[in-house]
Design a protein around this motif. Structure first.
Motif, PDB file in Angstrom:
ATOM      1  N   UNK A 208      18.425 -18.663  13.265  1.00  0.00           N
ATOM      2  CA  UNK A 208      18.290 -19.057  14.674  1.00  0.00           C
ATOM      3  C   UNK A 208      19.631 -19.057  15.392  1.00  0.00           C
ATOM      4  N   UNK A 209      20.716 -19.411  14.666  1.00  0.00           N
ATOM      5  CA  UNK A 209      22.043 -19.511  15.281  1.00  0.00           C
ATOM      6  C   UNK A 209      23.102 -18.875  14.382  1.00  0.00           C
ATOM      7  N   UNK A 210      23.112 -17.552  14.264  1.00  0.00           N
ATOM      8  CA  UNK A 210      24.108 -16.925  13.386  1.00  0.00           C
ATOM      9  C   UNK A 210      25.537 -17.134  13.859  1.00  0.00           C
ATOM     10  N   UNK A 211      25.737 -17.442  15.147  1.00  0.00           N
ATOM     11  CA  UNK A 211      27.073 -17.627  15.664  1.00  0.00           C
ATOM     12  C   UNK A 211      27.626 -19.022  15.513  1.00  0.00           C
ATOM     13  N   UNK A 212      26.828 -19.929  15.000  1.00  0.00           N
ATOM     14  CA  UNK A 212      27.306 -21.309  14.832  1.00  0.00           C
ATOM     15  C   UNK A 212      28.324 -21.365  13.694  1.00  0.00           C
ATOM     16  N   UNK A 213      29.254 -22.302  13.765  1.00  0.00           N
ATOM     17  CA  UNK A 213      30.281 -22.452  12.725  1.00  0.00           C
ATOM     18  C   UNK A 213      29.699 -23.200  11.529  1.00  0.00           C
ATOM     19  N   UNK A 214      28.891 -22.499  10.767  1.00  0.00           N
ATOM     20  CA  UNK A 214      28.208 -23.136   9.646  1.00  0.00           C
ATOM     21  C   UNK A 214      29.183 -23.447   8.511  1.00  0.00           C
ATOM     22  N   UNK A 215      28.972 -24.581   7.889  1.00  0.00           N
ATOM     23  CA  UNK A 215      29.676 -24.935   6.661  1.00  0.00           C
ATOM     24  C   UNK A 215      28.612 -25.296   5.625  1.00  0.00           C
ATOM     25  N   UNK A 216      29.037 -25.377   4.377  1.00  0.00           N
ATOM     26  CA  UNK A 216      28.086 -25.791   3.344  1.00  0.00           C
ATOM     27  C   UNK A 216      27.560 -27.188   3.658  1.00  0.00           C
ATOM     28  N   UNK A 217      28.437 -28.061   4.179  1.00  0.00           N
ATOM     29  CA  UNK A 217      28.025 -29.417   4.509  1.00  0.00           C
ATOM     30  C   UNK A 217      26.961 -29.431   5.610  1.00  0.00           C
ATOM     31  N   UNK A 218      27.177 -28.651   6.667  1.00  0.00           N
ATOM     32  CA  UNK A 218      26.220 -28.670   7.777  1.00  0.00           C
ATOM     33  C   UNK A 218      24.886 -28.053   7.382  1.00  0.00           C
TER      34      UNK A 218
END
Length: 300
Positions: A208-218
């Motif tokens: 849904x949000x490939x541009x989000x700053x994903x981390x393993x924690x999030x």
């Protein structure tokens, strides 16, 4: 979009190609390997799949064969019938309108191929068997096959647009039906990942949000798991670590946008999670072997 819709939209290139073929007994035909993913649909009558290894499989009206790696195969009216060379070429001129014999048919099939870009092949396809047989008793697949049969038997205004759309629908129903089956024993793979509520929530978030700053924690928070438990389960089930999948999906999404849109590179970079055009171009070239601008030119 949801994960399965994203997979279909991103991995396919061009329109699916197919040909309707009517058969009169006795017959037996070898179908060559096809680039992308091959398929067979039994529209009328019955026939046999004759695998190179294993016992013959009887196919009835409504049955679908899906070959995710496009392997060659043999169909025949009976296991003892002589086998001839290839007759159905969905990539030849004429597409789905060609291939019908004169006279009443004992069986009618739809053979064809989905054009896939191997560089963007989703790992979901790698989990599928070489030949996936889905009987016509599955309601959604039966409905799609019925609509296809009607359009092919009596083409009308709009059929040239309707048939490719129905073939896309069939592909989605094939993947959905497979993913909703019991995992069948494997402890990993995409059927297990999509059936796992925690992993499914994380995958849905990435898509849904490939541009989000994903981390393993999030991502672990989305899944409702601890960081360590999520990382272990994701890697064991999906086959790659969470952030490796995020990067892969960003690059697959970027390739689709380069091919299908005129977005400036700076806008596209932001959309797939990069803070600068330079960083995006460097990552894209490392993944695809070409800088984005050259990739877009070659795809056009």
């Amino acid at each position: 979009m949801d994960v399965l819709s994203d997979v279909v939209a991103t991995l396919r290139t061009g329109e699916p190609r197919s040909a309707r073929v009517a058969w009169r007994a006795p017959w037996g035909q070898r179908f060559p390997s096809a680039p992308g993913a091959g398929f067979q649909v039994v529209l009328e009558g019955s026939c046999w799949l004759l695998p190179d290894v294993g016992e013959p499989v009887r196919l009835a009206a409504g049955d679908v064969l899906f070959l995710p790696r496009g392997h060659g195969h043999v169909l025949a009216d009976h296991p003892s019938s002589p086998i001839a060379g290839p007759v159905c070429d969905p990539h030849a001129d004429g597409g789905w309108e060609g291939g019908t014999d004169d006279g009443p048919a004992d069986a009618v099939t739809l053979c064809g191929a989905y054009q896939l870009d191997p560089a963007r092949a989703h790992p979901l396809l790698r989990d599928l068997p070489d030949v996936l047989h889905l009987p016509g008793r599955h309601p959604e697949i039966g409905a799609a096959v019925g609509l296809l049969a009607g359009e092919l038997q009596r083409p009308r205004p709009g059929s040239a647009a309707t048939v490719p759309a129905l073939l896309d629908m069939l592909l989605l129903f094939i993947l959905r039906t497979w993913s909703e089956q019991p995992a069948g024993g494997p402890e990993g793979g995409w059927a297990a990942a999509l059936a796992d509520p925690a992993l499914s929530r994380a995958l849905q978030a990435v898509h849904a949000e490939p541009g989000r700053s994903w981390t393993v924690e999030s991502l672990a928070a989305r899944a409702g798991l601890s960081r360590a438990a999520f990382a272990r389960r994701f890697t064991a089930t999906v086959g790659r670590p969470p952030l490796a999948y995020v990067t892969w999906w960003r690059m697959a999404t970027a390739a689709r946008l380069l091919r299908d849109s005129d977005l400036p590179l700076s806008t596209l970079a932001t959309r797939v999670g990069y803070t600068s055009e330079f960083a995006f171009s460097h990552a894209f070239k490392r993944h695809h072997g070409l800088p984005p601008s050259r990739y877009r030119t070659a795809a056009g």
